[in-house]
Design a protein around this motif. Structure first.
Motif, PDB file in Angstrom:
ATOM      1  N   UNK A  49      17.154 -15.017  18.608  1.00  0.00           N
ATOM      2  CA  UNK A  49      16.071 -14.036  18.579  1.00  0.00           C
ATOM      3  C   UNK A  49      16.454 -12.763  19.333  1.00  0.00           C
ATOM      4  N   UNK A  50      17.192 -12.928  20.448  1.00  0.00           N
ATOM      5  CA  UNK A  50      17.609 -11.761  21.220  1.00  0.00           C
ATOM      6  C   UNK A  50      18.551 -10.872  20.429  1.00  0.00           C
ATOM      7  N   UNK A  51      19.407 -11.495  19.583  1.00  0.00           N
ATOM      8  CA  UNK A  51      20.345 -10.728  18.774  1.00  0.00           C
ATOM      9  C   UNK A  51      19.621  -9.845  17.758  1.00  0.00           C
ATOM     10  N   UNK A  52      18.387 -10.197  17.411  1.00  0.00           N
ATOM     11  CA  UNK A  52      17.658  -9.469  16.379  1.00  0.00           C
ATOM     12  C   UNK A  52      16.583  -8.558  16.949  1.00  0.00           C
ATOM     13  N   UNK A  53      16.691  -8.208  18.214  1.00  0.00           N
ATOM     14  CA  UNK A  53      15.800  -7.192  18.751  1.00  0.00           C
ATOM     15  C   UNK A  53      16.237  -5.829  18.228  1.00  0.00           C
ATOM     16  N   UNK A  54      15.330  -4.868  18.201  1.00  0.00           N
ATOM     17  CA  UNK A  54      15.641  -3.532  17.679  1.00  0.00           C
ATOM     18  C   UNK A  54      16.797  -2.909  18.453  1.00  0.00           C
ATOM     19  N   UNK A  55      16.725  -2.961  19.778  1.00  0.00           N
ATOM     20  CA  UNK A  55      17.784  -2.382  20.607  1.00  0.00           C
ATOM     21  C   UNK A  55      19.092  -3.128  20.395  1.00  0.00           C
ATOM     22  N   UNK A  56      19.016  -4.467  20.312  1.00  0.00           N
ATOM     23  CA  UNK A  56      20.215  -5.255  20.120  1.00  0.00           C
ATOM     24  C   UNK A  56      20.939  -4.931  18.820  1.00  0.00           C
ATOM     25  N   UNK A  57      20.189  -4.785  17.740  1.00  0.00           N
ATOM     26  CA  UNK A  57      20.800  -4.463  16.451  1.00  0.00           C
ATOM     27  C   UNK A  57      21.352  -3.039  16.457  1.00  0.00           C
ATOM     28  N   UNK A  58      20.629  -2.110  17.083  1.00  0.00           N
ATOM     29  CA  UNK A  58      21.127  -0.729  17.177  1.00  0.00           C
ATOM     30  C   UNK A  58      22.469  -0.679  17.898  1.00  0.00           C
ATOM     31  N   UNK A  59      22.562  -1.399  19.020  1.00  0.00           N
ATOM     32  CA  UNK A  59      23.810  -1.409  19.787  1.00  0.00           C
ATOM     33  C   UNK A  59      24.924  -2.109  19.023  1.00  0.00           C
ATOM     34  N   UNK A  60      24.577  -3.165  18.297  1.00  0.00           N
ATOM     35  CA  UNK A  60      25.587  -3.894  17.541  1.00  0.00           C
ATOM     36  C   UNK A  60      26.160  -3.038  16.414  1.00  0.00           C
ATOM     37  N   UNK A  61      25.301  -2.311  15.736  1.00  0.00           N
ATOM     38  CA  UNK A  61      25.765  -1.416  14.668  1.00  0.00           C
ATOM     39  C   UNK A  61      26.687  -0.352  15.240  1.00  0.00           C
ATOM     40  N   UNK A  62      26.282   0.243  16.370  1.00  0.00           N
ATOM     41  CA  UNK A  62      27.091   1.287  16.998  1.00  0.00           C
ATOM     42  C   UNK A  62      28.458   0.745  17.399  1.00  0.00           C
ATOM     43  N   UNK A  63      28.496  -0.471  17.936  1.00  0.00           N
ATOM     44  CA  UNK A  63      29.744  -1.063  18.400  1.00  0.00           C
ATOM     45  C   UNK A  63      30.669  -1.422  17.238  1.00  0.00           C
ATOM     46  N   UNK A  64      30.110  -1.987  16.159  1.00  0.00           N
ATOM     47  CA  UNK A  64      30.934  -2.510  15.085  1.00  0.00           C
ATOM     48  C   UNK A  64      31.199  -1.511  13.964  1.00  0.00           C
ATOM     49  N   UNK A  65      30.298  -0.550  13.773  1.00  0.00           N
ATOM     50  CA  UNK A  65      30.436   0.364  12.641  1.00  0.00           C
ATOM     51  C   UNK A  65      30.427   1.831  13.023  1.00  0.00           C
ATOM     52  N   UNK A  66      30.070   2.130  14.261  1.00  0.00           N
ATOM     53  CA  UNK A  66      30.000   3.520  14.683  1.00  0.00           C
ATOM     54  C   UNK A  66      28.715   4.194  14.203  1.00  0.00           C
ATOM     55  N   UNK A  67      28.624   5.498  14.448  1.00  0.00           N
ATOM     56  CA  UNK A  67      27.429   6.254  14.069  1.00  0.00           C
ATOM     57  C   UNK A  67      27.174   6.173  12.568  1.00  0.00           C
ATOM     58  N   UNK A  68      28.249   6.134  11.777  1.00  0.00           N
ATOM     59  CA  UNK A  68      28.076   6.089  10.324  1.00  0.00           C
ATOM     60  C   UNK A  68      27.320   4.841   9.872  1.00  0.00           C
ATOM     61  N   UNK A  69      27.360   3.780  10.684  1.00  0.00           N
ATOM     62  CA  UNK A  69      26.638   2.562  10.335  1.00  0.00           C
ATOM     63  C   UNK A  69      25.137   2.763  10.283  1.00  0.00           C
ATOM     64  N   UNK A  70      24.637   3.764  11.038  1.00  0.00           N
ATOM     65  CA  UNK A  70      23.202   4.048  11.027  1.00  0.00           C
ATOM     66  C   UNK A  70      22.751   4.717   9.730  1.00  0.00           C
ATOM     67  N   UNK A  71      23.725   5.141   8.919  1.00  0.00           N
ATOM     68  CA  UNK A  71      23.361   5.875   7.700  1.00  0.00           C
ATOM     69  C   UNK A  71      23.983   5.253   6.449  1.00  0.00           C
TER      70      UNK A  71
END
Length: 363
Positions: A49-71
């Motif tokens: 459940x902690x892995x699927x928090x909004x902040x957790x997913x945002x940080x995971x995307x940034x770490x694994x995919x970079x800013x482009x992952x947000x788009x």
């Protein structure tokens, strides 16, 4: 062709579509987060459940995919937003205007039509939403697949890629790691896996979800009418102030989202392969491969099956996994849409006038 002085149904549709694109673009990273949370299946333990928090997913995307992952899938999502909103606003404006004219024609000459009841607003919104869904859902399926990419839990991190490259190693499933995530590439993948009808995955829950905009716009119009009457305003076409429109829009969308959320989650899982992965886990068979036919002996699971599996696995709370992100995103976009609605209507009228002048010059 006479000079346009007020918006036609096409004009209202254009204004609504432009406003929807603007509001969705503002919060697009949050759209990525809520889609991935909805599509991910988890067990009922705190670590998952902690892995699927909004902040957790945002940080995971940034770490694994970079800013482009947000788009990821931004253009497809904007195309889906524009086409869906254009179709919905057009059908809603057209159906509502036609219905009001029919009511007015039955009344004595010179009298105005009465305000529509809540039931009438909901029915008109549902009809408009159903028509819009049928025509636009293929783009929505592609956009959802682009936002998800590979199943979230299988997406390799940048650190792993660098480590493998330094060791000169190649993953056994390299062919699966390299895939075409362009708009046409995802469309081909869907057709290869599900057939042409796969482009309409989630249509049934989508049709059920037509009650969502129906509740939203029905409540908005109803509350707006009550507030205008309270101010002594007899013209039902009068406008609310931007901040009042913001508040009414946010409240309307919040209620609609809470009521329909389980089906929203089920629709995303059907479109994003999560339902297939859940089915494979329950039947203890390997997950279906990419770019190869799925469901050779049966049909794709439906929304009720997805909800039943979620209930068995996570209980009632599982039906509302990711609702926080959905609610924040929905409220902000809908409030921005309502608040900017009048401004985009002015711009839509300006565009219509521009086309009118260009046609006169050519003539």
């Amino acid at each position: 062709m006479s000079k346009p002085t007020q918006l036609t149904p096409f004009g209202y549709a254009l204004a609504g579509a432009l406003g929807a694109c603007f509001s969705n673009a503002v919060v697009y990273p949050l759209d990525i987060v809520k889609t991935r949370i909805q599509a991910t299946t988890v067990d009922s333990n705190e670590s998952d459940k902690e892995k699927l928090s909004v902040i957790g997913v945002l940080l995971r995307i940034l770490k694994e995919e970079g800013i482009s992952g947000y788009y990821r899938g931004f253009l497809a999502t904007m195309l889906n937003t524009f086409s869906m909103q254009y179709a919905y606003f057009f059908f809603y404006s057209f159906v509502r205007t036609s219905y009001i004219k029919r009511l007015a024609a039955r009344r004595p000459a010179g009298s105005t039509a009465p305000p529509l009841s809540t039931a009438a607003e909901l029915a008109l919104g549902a009809v408009a939403g159903a028509l819009a869904q049928i025509f636009t859902i293929p783009v929505a399926v592609i956009a959802t697949r682009q936002q998800i990419g590979r199943p979230f839990d299988r997406r390799p991190s940048k650190a792993k890629k660098i480590a493998d490259a330094e060791k000169g190693e190649k993953a056994e499933d390299e062919a699966e790691e390299e895939y075409d995530d362009s708009f046409l590439g995802v469309a081909k993948e869907i057709i290869a896996e599900e057939g042409v009808t796969g482009l309409w995955l989630g249509l049934k829950p989508g049709l059920v979800l037509t009650v969502n905009p129906a509740i939203t716009y029905g409540l908005y119009e109803r509350v707006k009418s009550v507030m205008l009457l309270a101010k002594g305003e007899t013209n039902m076409n009068a406008k609310l102030s931007p901040w009042m429109a913001f508040t009414v829009g946010a409240l309307s969308k919040s209620l609609a989202t809470v009521v329909t959320y389980p089906y929203i989650m089920a629709k995303v899982r059907i479109q994003a392969r999560s339902a297939d992965l859940e089915e494979a886990q329950e039947e203890h068979v390997p997950p279906p491969p990419h770019n190869k036919p799925h469901h050779k002996t049966g049909h794709h699971v439906g929304a009720l099956t997805v909800l039943a599996r979620t209930w068995r696995r996570n209980g009632f709370v599982g039906w509302y996994q990711g609702m926080g992100a959905q609610l924040i995103k929905a409220v902000i976009t809908q409030a921005l849409l309502f608040m900017s609605k009048d401004q985009f209507e002015h711009w839509a009228l300006a565009i219509m006038l521009l086309f009118y002048r260009l046609r006169r010059v050519k003539a």
